[in-house]
Design a protein around this motif. Sequence first.
Motif, PDB file in Angstrom:
ATOM      1  N   GLU A   6      -9.148   9.506 -31.413  1.00  0.00           N
ATOM      2  CA  GLU A   6      -9.629  10.761 -30.834  1.00  0.00           C
ATOM      3  C   GLU A   6      -9.660  10.616 -29.323  1.00  0.00           C
ATOM      4  OE1 GLU A   6     -13.234  12.473 -32.498  1.00  0.00           O
ATOM      5  OE2 GLU A   6     -13.063  11.108 -34.214  1.00  0.00           O
ATOM      6  N   CYS A   7      -9.552  11.741 -28.652  1.00  0.00           N
ATOM      7  CA  CYS A   7      -9.636  11.738 -27.198  1.00  0.00           C
ATOM      8  C   CYS A   7     -11.084  11.592 -26.746  1.00  0.00           C
ATOM      9  CB  CYS A   7      -9.042  13.028 -26.640  1.00  0.00           C
ATOM     10  SG  CYS A   7      -9.072  13.123 -24.834  1.00  0.00           S
ATOM     11  N   SER A   8     -11.299  10.827 -25.706  1.00  0.00           N
ATOM     12  CA  SER A   8     -12.636  10.689 -25.141  1.00  0.00           C
ATOM     13  C   SER A   8     -13.165  12.049 -24.679  1.00  0.00           C
ATOM     14  CB  SER A   8     -12.594   9.744 -23.941  1.00  0.00           C
ATOM     15  OG  SER A   8     -12.084   8.486 -24.299  1.00  0.00           O
ATOM     16  N   ASP A   9     -14.472  12.209 -24.717  1.00  0.00           N
ATOM     17  CA  ASP A   9     -15.076  13.436 -24.194  1.00  0.00           C
ATOM     18  C   ASP A   9     -14.797  13.545 -22.699  1.00  0.00           C
ATOM     19  OD1 ASP A   9     -16.161  13.849 -26.735  1.00  0.00           O
ATOM     20  OD2 ASP A   9     -17.992  12.739 -26.215  1.00  0.00           O
ATOM     21  N   TRP A  10     -14.703  14.774 -22.219  1.00  0.00           N
ATOM     22  CA  TRP A  10     -14.340  14.980 -20.815  1.00  0.00           C
ATOM     23  C   TRP A  10     -15.363  14.347 -19.867  1.00  0.00           C
ATOM     24  CZ3 TRP A  10      -9.701  16.079 -19.290  1.00  0.00           C
ATOM     25  CH2 TRP A  10      -9.484  16.360 -17.935  1.00  0.00           C
ATOM     26  N   ASN A  19       0.820  -1.211   0.000  1.00  0.00           N
ATOM     27  CA  ASN A  19       0.000   0.000   0.000  1.00  0.00           C
ATOM     28  C   ASN A  19       0.854   1.261   0.000  1.00  0.00           C
ATOM     29  OD1 ASN A  19      -2.530  -1.249  -0.061  1.00  0.00           O
ATOM     30  ND2 ASN A  19      -2.523  -1.576   2.153  1.00  0.00           N
ATOM     31  N   ALA A  20       2.074   1.141   0.530  1.00  0.00           N
ATOM     32  CA  ALA A  20       2.989   2.291   0.538  1.00  0.00           C
ATOM     33  C   ALA A  20       3.764   2.407  -0.778  1.00  0.00           C
ATOM     34  CB  ALA A  20       3.961   2.178   1.706  1.00  0.00           C
ATOM     35  N   ARG A  21       3.782   1.352  -1.552  1.00  0.00           N
ATOM     36  CA  ARG A  21       4.508   1.352  -2.831  1.00  0.00           C
ATOM     37  C   ARG A  21       3.593   0.771  -3.910  1.00  0.00           C
ATOM     38  NH1 ARG A  21       9.967   2.066  -2.591  1.00  0.00           N
ATOM     39  NH2 ARG A  21      10.278   0.829  -4.460  1.00  0.00           N
ATOM     40  N   ARG A  22       2.557   1.531  -4.214  1.00  0.00           N
ATOM     41  CA  ARG A  22       1.553   1.071  -5.167  1.00  0.00           C
ATOM     42  C   ARG A  22       2.083   1.105  -6.593  1.00  0.00           C
ATOM     43  NH1 ARG A  22      -3.258   5.087  -4.175  1.00  0.00           N
ATOM     44  NH2 ARG A  22      -1.458   6.504  -4.096  1.00  0.00           N
ATOM     45  N   VAL A  23       1.566   0.210  -7.407  1.00  0.00           N
ATOM     46  CA  VAL A  23       1.854   0.256  -8.826  1.00  0.00           C
ATOM     47  C   VAL A  23       0.878   1.237  -9.484  1.00  0.00           C
ATOM     48  CG1 VAL A  23       0.334  -1.693  -9.364  1.00  0.00           C
ATOM     49  CG2 VAL A  23       2.184  -1.116 -10.924  1.00  0.00           C
ATOM     50  N   THR A  24       1.362   1.939 -10.489  1.00  0.00           N
ATOM     51  CA  THR A  24       0.517   2.850 -11.254  1.00  0.00           C
ATOM     52  C   THR A  24       0.140   2.190 -12.578  1.00  0.00           C
ATOM     53  OG1 THR A  24       1.552   4.824 -10.295  1.00  0.00           O
ATOM     54  CG2 THR A  24       0.390   5.092 -12.397  1.00  0.00           C
ATOM     55  N   PHE A  25      -1.143   2.165 -12.873  1.00  0.00           N
ATOM     56  CA  PHE A  25      -1.600   1.685 -14.175  1.00  0.00           C
ATOM     57  C   PHE A  25      -1.973   2.891 -15.028  1.00  0.00           C
ATOM     58  CE2 PHE A  25      -2.095  -2.073 -11.578  1.00  0.00           C
ATOM     59  CZ  PHE A  25      -1.697  -3.086 -12.425  1.00  0.00           C
ATOM     60  N   GLU A  26      -1.384   2.961 -16.208  1.00  0.00           N
ATOM     61  CA  GLU A  26      -1.657   4.066 -17.132  1.00  0.00           C
ATOM     62  C   GLU A  26      -2.702   3.608 -18.144  1.00  0.00           C
ATOM     63  OE1 GLU A  26       2.280   4.233 -18.471  1.00  0.00           O
ATOM     64  OE2 GLU A  26       3.009   5.456 -16.805  1.00  0.00           O
ATOM     65  N   TYR A  27      -3.694   4.478 -18.354  1.00  0.00           N
ATOM     66  CA  TYR A  27      -4.819   4.100 -19.199  1.00  0.00           C
ATOM     67  C   TYR A  27      -5.178   5.301 -20.060  1.00  0.00           C
ATOM     68  CZ  TYR A  27      -9.133   1.459 -20.277  1.00  0.00           C
ATOM     69  OH  TYR A  27     -10.133   0.744 -20.896  1.00  0.00           O
ATOM     70  N   VAL A  28      -4.792   5.242 -21.341  1.00  0.00           N
ATOM     71  CA  VAL A  28      -5.080   6.354 -22.247  1.00  0.00           C
ATOM     72  C   VAL A  28      -6.533   6.264 -22.686  1.00  0.00           C
ATOM     73  CG1 VAL A  28      -4.330   5.140 -24.340  1.00  0.00           C
ATOM     74  CG2 VAL A  28      -4.246   7.637 -24.259  1.00  0.00           C
ATOM     75  N   MET A  29      -7.226   7.386 -22.673  1.00  0.00           N
ATOM     76  CA  MET A  29      -8.662   7.409 -22.954  1.00  0.00           C
ATOM     77  C   MET A  29      -8.895   7.677 -24.445  1.00  0.00           C
ATOM     78  SD  MET A  29      -9.896   6.712 -19.999  1.00  0.00           S
ATOM     79  CE  MET A  29     -11.637   6.967 -20.357  1.00  0.00           C
ATOM     80  N   LEU A  30      -9.397   6.662 -25.135  1.00  0.00           N
ATOM     81  CA  LEU A  30      -9.613   6.721 -26.578  1.00  0.00           C
ATOM     82  C   LEU A  30     -11.109   6.669 -26.869  1.00  0.00           C
ATOM     83  CD1 LEU A  30      -6.850   4.121 -27.549  1.00  0.00           C
ATOM     84  CD2 LEU A  30      -6.663   6.625 -27.668  1.00  0.00           C
TER      85      LEU A  30
END
Length: 393
Positions: free
Chosen positions: A328-332, A279-290
């Motif tokens: 294209e980028c997802s709508d906000w 919990n002190a060293r969490r992994v980050t998952f990157e997720y590009v919004m398409l």
Amino acid sequence: MGVTLDLSRAAAGEPAQARPNLSGLTRPALAAALVSSAAVPPEKARMRAGQLWRWMHHYGVTDFDRMTDIAKETRAALAERFVVARPEVVERQVSRDGTRKWLIRTAPGIEVETVYIPDVGRAGALCVSSQVGCTLNCTFCHTGTQALVRNLTAAEIVAQVQVARDDLGEWPSPKEDRRLSNVVFMGMGEPLYNLGGVADAIDIISDNEGIALSRRRITVSTSGVVPELAALGARTQAMLAISLHATNDALRDVLVPLNKKYPIAELIAGVRAYPGLSNARRVTFEYVMLKGINDSLAEAKALVRLLAGIPAKINLIPFNPWPGSTYECSDWGTIERFAAVLNRAGYASPIRTPRGRDILAACGQLKSESEKVRASARRQAVAAPAATPDTAP
């Protein structure tokens, strides 16, 4: 099991520097180089290496003559055999939002882009590259359209940090009030295909007598070279980020073709076994919004199920457009609804504010300028009308 990458075709691009650059050597390698060059006797190698280390990595000095606690004759001997110079900064750009991007030439034909993003992490993050080009061909990423040239050496990776600190005026290395507080291996290339160079660079920039960045403020992002995950954690103790972008193999095979070699189930198993994960060293998952690709509420719920039990946060990245991309980028609003599903499941899911888009410095937009120029020339050549006997000079 190790992962190797065939770089034989890039041998001609290897740096041909007559004098080695000391700033890219780890402490043991530095001491060994001093002895093997006969610049320093063995009994003084450790002491001299410590002196050089502080001058190079704490004070940022690039001239042996300024290393005043080393005897003149020793400085002269070092200058004959080695360099501590910076690479050439070909171009420096500053975005309207304060993001800075440097195009750095480390050798003929070897160029990388490095980006400093203010107000990220503790104070500001530097996005460094580990390769020139990339082999992964992720379809949403501009860098992936540039063929691999070669791995960067540890010296070339460390130089990116040094160049940024030169520009930010952060020598000698500050302990407090840093402007450059975090380093992220999220630039050009796949870091785990250059783990040796990346690990040595992390050793150098995290050393307490030099740049002194905490390993907990150094993040390595991978698209999922599963066999190297354990080695990364054990060797570097760096924070881990996974370039995920999809929750099923069919879609991820398209977005991140490496998934065909290391599918999602294998990747997630590797993440769960990452050394030091907590919990002190969490992994980050990157997720590009398409837009219309991976941004549905069903995908958000699938992501929650996929990551169940993993100490993690999920960075949602609005897609950054680049010339020729079909996405294209997802709508906000869509991104916010996606984030809400993750938040309700207990995951921090910040939406990354696009930075540096006006100078193509945002996530997924980096590409060597020389490659851009060559591509532009090819497009112009194709578009130009062919000369006829009547029009030819």
